[in-house]
Design a protein around this motif. Structure first.
Motif, PDB file in Angstrom:
ATOM      1  N   CYS A 154      11.222 -77.628  14.692  1.00  0.00           N
ATOM      2  CA  CYS A 154      10.367 -76.856  15.603  1.00  0.00           C
ATOM      3  C   CYS A 154      10.450 -77.274  17.062  1.00  0.00           C
ATOM      4  O   CYS A 154      10.461 -76.442  17.963  1.00  0.00           O
ATOM      5  N   ASP A 169      13.195 -67.786  18.359  1.00  0.00           N
ATOM      6  CA  ASP A 169      13.300 -67.142  17.050  1.00  0.00           C
ATOM      7  C   ASP A 169      14.742 -66.967  16.585  1.00  0.00           C
ATOM      8  O   ASP A 169      15.023 -67.012  15.396  1.00  0.00           O
ATOM      9  N   LYS A 190      15.402 -69.754   4.344  1.00  0.00           N
ATOM     10  CA  LYS A 190      14.330 -70.616   4.836  1.00  0.00           C
ATOM     11  C   LYS A 190      14.793 -71.520   5.974  1.00  0.00           C
ATOM     12  O   LYS A 190      14.217 -72.573   6.206  1.00  0.00           O
ATOM     13  N   LEU A 193      12.187 -72.397   8.645  1.00  0.00           N
ATOM     14  CA  LEU A 193      10.914 -72.998   8.234  1.00  0.00           C
ATOM     15  C   LEU A 193      10.783 -74.408   8.811  1.00  0.00           C
ATOM     16  O   LEU A 193      11.753 -75.133   8.940  1.00  0.00           O
ATOM     17  N   CYS A 194       9.548 -74.748   9.124  1.00  0.00           N
ATOM     18  CA  CYS A 194       9.214 -76.089   9.610  1.00  0.00           C
ATOM     19  C   CYS A 194       9.398 -77.087   8.468  1.00  0.00           C
ATOM     20  O   CYS A 194       9.267 -76.723   7.311  1.00  0.00           O
ATOM     21  N   GLY A 196       7.492 -79.473   7.747  1.00  0.00           N
ATOM     22  CA  GLY A 196       6.170 -79.686   7.152  1.00  0.00           C
ATOM     23  C   GLY A 196       5.617 -81.085   7.305  1.00  0.00           C
ATOM     24  O   GLY A 196       4.478 -81.359   6.938  1.00  0.00           O
ATOM     25  N   ARG A 207       5.866 -78.250  -1.002  1.00  0.00           N
ATOM     26  CA  ARG A 207       6.331 -76.903  -1.372  1.00  0.00           C
ATOM     27  C   ARG A 207       7.261 -76.341  -0.311  1.00  0.00           C
ATOM     28  O   ARG A 207       8.208 -75.617  -0.610  1.00  0.00           O
ATOM     29  N   MET A 208       6.986 -76.672   0.948  1.00  0.00           N
ATOM     30  CA  MET A 208       7.868 -76.196   2.023  1.00  0.00           C
ATOM     31  C   MET A 208       9.254 -76.826   1.885  1.00  0.00           C
ATOM     32  O   MET A 208      10.274 -76.149   1.943  1.00  0.00           O
ATOM     33  N   ASP A 211      11.151 -75.368  -0.974  1.00  0.00           N
ATOM     34  CA  ASP A 211      11.704 -74.044  -0.678  1.00  0.00           C
ATOM     35  C   ASP A 211      12.937 -74.119   0.219  1.00  0.00           C
ATOM     36  O   ASP A 211      13.903 -73.391   0.015  1.00  0.00           O
TER      37      ASP A 211
END
Ligand code: SF4
Ligand code: SF4
Lengths: 293, 153
Positions: A154, A169, A190, A193-194, A196, A207-208, A211
């Protein structure tokens, strides 16, 4: 080109293989590091920032002052350090009242924040100062057959108002850098995705991570390429824990960009510290060697 | 109808990054791409902002506040049309929790480490050995006497 490197805590202490890879590869690109004395933790943008933003800003400003006094831009290798130092630099140079508050505190140790230098994640230095062409030219063993799933994380990109690195993005900076060393880039569902890591629940980050890893493996990638030691922590160590927990093989090598660059420049796996990773990287090395035999 | 706790909102206003909560018009643009919301039905940045507007001190700064599930990804900062910077409001709320001793325990652990050594990660004989093997110099010393001056208010 001279820069003041800021390696931070995670890389310096926990993942020195990243520092080794950066130092060795940067030299081959004509970057010169001037190591300054006196840096502390950036301080970290998750936990420390959660306690008191003013103290967080003040300690970040102290680190920036050290680079200002020496007259070099700060180059960061960790997305967390990048976030803290860039945010502090941005707020202090745009908000005079805040700057005054911070400088009042800094005065106690004889320092003053002026706002004369920039803070830059090293990948932006590669793209903007060194140039993609020069990165390409430094390659002796292109990573021809290696399929890399990129994980941006991020804090290189967001908040874009402050970072000013790329489209937050649909970024391309890392695609450019991985293509330059000959890697094949694999996209997966994915990838944005961060990791986490900053979330303080146990379940959500698990879970992140799960994934991201399953989506990455499904894509046919040989490995993940990233630029942040915190994301690395979550995926390298994390996949061992999760494989056990879910009784499923989630293992896949995770490498820091400068380790890939090192291999491409002809450094040995040992020299970039691949043996220090939790997950085995033999398969990538075998592929690399095969493509050059 | 709930009454609004303006005293708490004042406190939030005076915490860095907290003041922008006033400008939230509850559009929900911050929710769609929020990973913490995707992975937990109990987490929703728009709702956190609503609770901030109501001054719901108990929910936001109590022991089990939802704010600690934020992943600090900054996506909401990108999406918000009102420049509320929801994540910064959340961090301002965390600052208030820290004062009230209701912050997540991880926070205190890491901060204690920085206050003691100037770093989040402890140097060990193993880390020293690894650096040496990789041909790196010893870790530089952090001038703690300077840092200590800055931890004080
Ligand atoms: S920073 Fe926190 S609230 Fe904002 S989008 Fe990310 S997880 Fe959600
Ligand atoms: S996007 Fe901004 S204005 Fe809309 S609900 Fe979220 S914080 Fe409020």
């Amino acid at each position: 080109m001279k820069y003041a490197p800021f390696f931070g805590c995670m890389i310096t202490v926990k993942y020195p293989q990243m520092e080794a890879a950066v130092r060795k590869t940067a030299q081959n690109l004509g970057m010169e590091f001037v190591d300054l004395d006196g840096f502390s933790c950036c301080p970290d943008p998750i936990y420390f920032k959660a306690t008191d933003k003013l103290v967080w800003l003040t300690i970040a400003a102290r680190n920036i002052c050290i680079a200002e006094e020496a007259g070099f831009d700060l180059v960061t290798m960790c997305s967390g350090c990048t976030a803290t130092l860039s945010e502090a630099n941005f707020h202090l140079s745009n908000e005079p009242e805040l700057k005054e508050k911070v400088n009042k505190r800094l005065k106690k140790i004889g320092k003053e924040y002026k706002g004369t230098i920039s803070v830059r994640h090293i990948v932006t230095v590669l793209r903007d100062d060194v140039g993609i062409e020069k990165v390409k030219k430094s390659v002796r063993r292109p990573l021809n057959d290696i399929k890399v799933g990129i994980h941006y994380g991020c804090h290189l990109l967001k908040p874009s108002e402050i970072m000013r690195v790329d489209d937050p993005d649909y970024p391309t900076i890392l695609e450019k850098l991985f293509s330059a060393i000959g890697a094949q880039i694999v996209h997966h569902d994915k990838q944005a995705l961060c990791c986490g890591k900053a979330c303080m629940s146990e379940e959500i980050p698990e879970r992140m991570t799960y994934d991201v890893l399953t989506s990455l493996k499904k894509s046919g990638a040989d490995c993940m390429g990233l630029i942040c030691p915190t994301c690395f922590d979550e995926f390298d160590l994390g996949q061992i824990k999760l494989s056990r927990k879910f009784n499923q093989d989630l293992t896949i090598p995770i490498l820091y960009y400068f380790q890939f660059l090192g291999l491409a420049q002809g450094l040995s796996p040992q020299e970039v510290g691949l043996h220090l990773h939790k997950t085995k990287t033999d398969e990538i090395i075998r592929k690399l060697n095969n493509s050059h035999s | 109808m709930k009454s609004i706790n303006y005293k708490f909102r004042e406190k939030l206003n005076s915490t860095i990054g907290g003041e922008a909560h006033n400008f939230c018009y509850q559009c929900g643009a911050c929710v769609g791409d929020c990973p913490a919301a995707m992975y937990s039905p109990d987490f929703n940045p728009r709702e956190i902002l609503l609770q901030a507007i109501l001054g719901d001190e108990k929910t936001l700064t109590g022991e089990n506040s939802p704010i600690w599930n934020c992943t600090n990804c900054y996506t909401c900062y990108e999406r918000c049309p009102q420049a509320v910077r929801p994540v910064e409001v959340i961090i301002a709320l965390k600052n208030i929790c820290y004062q009230k001793m209701t912050a997540a325990p991880e926070v205190r652990e890491i901060v204690d480490s920085v206050k003691a050594t100037g770093r989040t990660v402890k140097i060990t004989s193993l880390s020293d050995r690894r650096r040496k093997e990789l041909g790196l110099k010893e870790v530089k010393i952090v001038p703690m006497e300077e840092l200590r001056e800055l931890f004080e208010q």
